[in-house]
Design a protein around this motif. Structure first.
Motif, PDB file in Angstrom:
ATOM      1  N   PHE A 312       0.968  -1.216   0.011  1.00 52.66           N
ATOM      2  CA  PHE A 312      -0.013  -0.045  -0.093  1.00 52.66           C
ATOM      3  C   PHE A 312       1.067   1.565  -0.124  1.00 52.66           C
ATOM      4  O   PHE A 312       0.510   2.415  -0.537  1.00 52.66           O
ATOM      5  N   ALA A 313       2.000   1.324   0.895  1.00 58.20           N
ATOM      6  CA  ALA A 313       2.921   2.352   0.775  1.00 58.20           C
ATOM      7  C   ALA A 313       3.446   2.802  -0.381  1.00 58.20           C
ATOM      8  O   ALA A 313       3.637   3.652  -0.891  1.00 58.20           O
ATOM      9  N   ARG A 314       3.928   1.560  -1.216  1.00 51.51           N
ATOM     10  CA  ARG A 314       4.634   1.794  -2.545  1.00 51.51           C
ATOM     11  C   ARG A 314       3.566   2.322  -3.366  1.00 51.51           C
ATOM     12  O   ARG A 314       4.127   3.271  -4.239  1.00 51.51           O
ATOM     13  N   LEU A 315       2.341   1.757  -3.589  1.00 50.31           N
ATOM     14  CA  LEU A 315       1.351   2.469  -4.471  1.00 50.31           C
ATOM     15  C   LEU A 315       0.927   3.691  -4.168  1.00 50.31           C
ATOM     16  O   LEU A 315       0.838   4.469  -4.879  1.00 50.31           O
ATOM     17  N   ALA A 316       1.089   4.209  -2.849  1.00 50.57           N
ATOM     18  CA  ALA A 316       0.573   5.464  -2.482  1.00 50.57           C
ATOM     19  C   ALA A 316       1.793   6.590  -3.121  1.00 50.57           C
ATOM     20  O   ALA A 316       1.367   7.532  -3.595  1.00 50.57           O
ATOM     21  N   HIS A 317       3.104   6.160  -2.968  1.00 52.20           N
ATOM     22  CA  HIS A 317       4.293   6.948  -3.682  1.00 52.20           C
ATOM     23  C   HIS A 317       4.068   6.973  -5.012  1.00 52.20           C
ATOM     24  O   HIS A 317       4.088   8.163  -5.797  1.00 52.20           O
ATOM     25  N   ARG A 318       3.665   5.757  -5.685  1.00 57.32           N
ATOM     26  CA  ARG A 318       3.459   5.841  -6.940  1.00 57.32           C
ATOM     27  C   ARG A 318       2.394   6.559  -7.549  1.00 57.32           C
ATOM     28  O   ARG A 318       2.591   7.478  -8.589  1.00 57.32           O
ATOM     29  N   ALA A 320       1.113   9.096  -6.027  1.00 59.82           N
ATOM     30  CA  ALA A 320       1.211  10.464  -5.760  1.00 59.82           C
ATOM     31  C   ALA A 320       2.004  11.026  -6.734  1.00 59.82           C
ATOM     32  O   ALA A 320       1.988  12.228  -7.034  1.00 59.82           O
ATOM     33  N   ARG A 321       2.992  10.317  -7.270  1.00 58.42           N
ATOM     34  CA  ARG A 321       3.910  10.822  -8.344  1.00 58.42           C
ATOM     35  C   ARG A 321       3.325  11.205  -9.671  1.00 58.42           C
ATOM     36  O   ARG A 321       3.111  11.963 -10.389  1.00 58.42           O
ATOM     37  N   ALA A 322       2.156   9.928  -9.752  1.00 62.90           N
ATOM     38  CA  ALA A 322       1.433  10.170 -11.043  1.00 62.90           C
ATOM     39  C   ALA A 322       0.547  11.536 -11.303  1.00 62.90           C
ATOM     40  O   ALA A 322       0.294  12.071 -12.047  1.00 62.90           O
ATOM     41  N   ALA A 323       0.126  11.728 -10.000  1.00 61.66           N
ATOM     42  CA  ALA A 323      -0.979  12.538  -9.811  1.00 61.66           C
ATOM     43  C   ALA A 323      -0.353  14.051  -9.923  1.00 61.66           C
ATOM     44  O   ALA A 323      -0.620  15.101 -10.505  1.00 61.66           O
ATOM     45  N   ALA A 324       1.055  14.114  -9.445  1.00 59.38           N
ATOM     46  CA  ALA A 324       1.718  15.463  -9.356  1.00 59.38           C
ATOM     47  C   ALA A 324       2.016  15.728 -10.827  1.00 59.38           C
ATOM     48  O   ALA A 324       2.068  16.917 -11.279  1.00 59.38           O
ATOM     49  N   SER A 325       2.445  14.646 -11.718  1.00 64.70           N
ATOM     50  CA  SER A 325       2.971  14.853 -13.122  1.00 64.70           C
ATOM     51  C   SER A 325       1.784  15.180 -13.701  1.00 64.70           C
ATOM     52  O   SER A 325       1.818  15.676 -14.939  1.00 64.70           O
ATOM     53  N   GLY A 326       0.747  14.700 -13.585  1.00 64.18           N
ATOM     54  CA  GLY A 326      -0.692  14.853 -14.455  1.00 64.18           C
ATOM     55  C   GLY A 326      -1.076  16.166 -14.138  1.00 64.18           C
ATOM     56  O   GLY A 326      -1.674  17.057 -15.142  1.00 64.18           O
ATOM     57  N   SER A 327      -0.899  16.760 -12.836  1.00 64.94           N
ATOM     58  CA  SER A 327      -1.442  18.120 -12.698  1.00 64.94           C
ATOM     59  C   SER A 327      -0.572  19.289 -13.209  1.00 64.94           C
ATOM     60  O   SER A 327      -0.883  20.494 -13.341  1.00 64.94           O
ATOM     61  N   ALA A 328       0.790  18.876 -13.480  1.00 62.93           N
ATOM     62  CA  ALA A 328       1.722  19.904 -13.909  1.00 62.93           C
ATOM     63  C   ALA A 328       1.260  20.625 -15.228  1.00 62.93           C
ATOM     64  O   ALA A 328       1.493  21.846 -15.430  1.00 62.93           O
ATOM     65  N   THR A 329       0.963  19.703 -16.312  1.00 62.99           N
ATOM     66  CA  THR A 329       0.598  20.331 -17.645  1.00 62.99           C
ATOM     67  C   THR A 329      -0.789  19.934 -17.826  1.00 62.99           C
ATOM     68  O   THR A 329      -0.908  18.740 -18.515  1.00 62.99           O
ATOM     69  N   PRO A 330      -1.574  20.761 -17.723  1.00 63.49           N
ATOM     70  CA  PRO A 330      -3.157  20.643 -18.175  1.00 63.49           C
ATOM     71  C   PRO A 330      -3.263  20.301 -19.429  1.00 63.49           C
ATOM     72  O   PRO A 330      -2.516  21.078 -20.178  1.00 63.49           O
ATOM     73  N   HIS A 331      -4.166  19.237 -20.009  1.00 64.83           N
ATOM     74  CA  HIS A 331      -4.329  19.278 -21.450  1.00 64.83           C
ATOM     75  C   HIS A 331      -5.489  20.072 -21.879  1.00 64.83           C
ATOM     76  O   HIS A 331      -6.478  20.118 -21.086  1.00 64.83           O
ATOM     77  N   ALA A 332      -5.248  20.751 -22.920  1.00 68.01           N
ATOM     78  CA  ALA A 332      -6.159  21.831 -23.600  1.00 68.01           C
ATOM     79  C   ALA A 332      -7.268  20.754 -24.275  1.00 68.01           C
ATOM     80  O   ALA A 332      -6.819  19.898 -24.877  1.00 68.01           O
TER      81      ALA A 332
END
Length: 337
Positions: A312-318, A320-332
């Motif tokens: 669960f801890a590994r998935l949480a970090h994974r 979180a990184r996916a959420a951060a990378s996805g919110s950095a560049t919103p798709h038009a």
């Protein structure tokens, strides 16, 4: 006394109902003389029904097997059961779909209206997660014959990879002792002892091309797990343990048991109180198990083991990184032209 035609149908129905009939009992059931029974038996034979006479003090009759399939009589329950079986056969992937559909249409045409209405309300739709490969009925019959005769089966196998050996020569035919022909999840499998690998193997029937003749007879071996169902459960879960999965964990979910049970298949769900339940579930790996449990929209408390908590801890970090990378560049959003 009933008319001859009606009496013949009644006699045929009785002969189909049990293996052996004493002549005196048939006469009693039909309310006729034994001599009339003998004449009616001769009439049925003239119509193509292979009726065997047994000798003895009372004499008797048996409906045997002939070279052709004569017309048969079915009661209401048998007719409905036959219809259900034929409908299922049209979706079985056994290469008999067209023949089953024709047989179903033949049976339906001669049914009385009351039964035709009942079977017409039964509509079977096959919904498959993945398209199931079709298997030639001749292949299934060849495999089944080898299983029944306990004869070594030789076949070419179209594996998912490595169609040739390392030096480029074709792979020689497989030689196995076939023990079971089974269907699971829309696919047909052969459970067999592989003579060259000296181990149990499961082969997909749609990838098998049998060779003739078959090999020598063999003595059946004891299947690991005791039953073919247990063996397949262990094979497809990737474990030889008694629990059926290499990874099994226990959690508490903030959800009623009734909302969890329909979605865990072989898992165990225990009600702990209003809105809470205990779930014991297995999977291929600890991350896969954590991801499966995480699909429930509820708070999770890990009971055991520590490997599940770490997953669960590994998935949480994974995540979180996916959420951060996805919110950095919103798709038009594309604009219509």
């Amino acid at each position: 006394m009933p008319k001859t035609s009606a009496r013949l149908l009644a006699l045929l129905s009785l002969l189909q109902a049990r293996r052996d009939w004493p002549g005196t009992l048939l006469a009693e059931r039909l309310d006729v003389s034994p001599r009339t029974v003998r004449r009616d038996i001769d009439r049925l034979r003239e119509l193509g029904y292979p009726i065997v006479t047994s000798k003895g003090p009372d004499g008797g009759y048996r409906l045997g097997a002939g070279t052709q399939l004569p017309p048969l009589l079915f009661d209401d329950e048998q007719a409905v059961a036959l219809t259900v079986a034929l409908r299922i056969a049209t979706t079985a992937g056994a290469g008999i779909e067209e023949a089953a559909a024709r047989a179903l249409n033949t049976v339906r045409q001669v049914m009385p209206a009351r039964l035709r209405h009942r079977i017409d309300t039964l509509q079977v739709t096959a919904v498959e997660r993945y398209p199931a490969p079709r298997v030639d009925s001749d292949v299934l019959m060849a495999i089944s014959a080898a299983v029944h005769a306990r004869e070594v089966l030789r076949f070419d196998y179209q594996a998912a990879s490595r169609p040739e050996t390392d030096d480029g020569t074709p792979i020689p035919p497989r030689r196995v002792e076939p023990h079971h022909l089974v269907t699971r999840g829309g696919r047909w499998y052969v459970v067999a002892w592989d003579l060259d690998r000296d181990d149990w193997r499961t082969y997909r029937a749609d990838r098998i091309t049998p060779r003739t003749p078959t090999g020598p007879r063999f003595t059946p071996r004891e299947l690991p797990g005791g039953t073919v169902a247990t063996f397949l459960a262990r094979t497809f879960s990737g474990t030889t343990g008694s629990d059926g999965w290499p990874c099994r964990g226990e959690v508490i979910l903030d959800l009623p048991a009734a909302e969890v049970s329909p979605f865990v298949h072989d898992g165990v769900v225990e009600e702990l109180g209003p809105g809470r339940c205990r779930l014991v579930l297995g999977s291929w790996s600890w991350p896969a198990l954590a991801a499966t449990i995480g699909r429930f929209d509820a708070d999770i408390e890990v009971v055991s083991p520590a490997e599940l908590e770490a997953a669960f801890a590994r998935l949480a970090h994974r995540y979180a990184r996916a959420a951060a990378s996805g919110s950095a560049t919103p798709h038009a959003t594309p604009q219509a032209t």
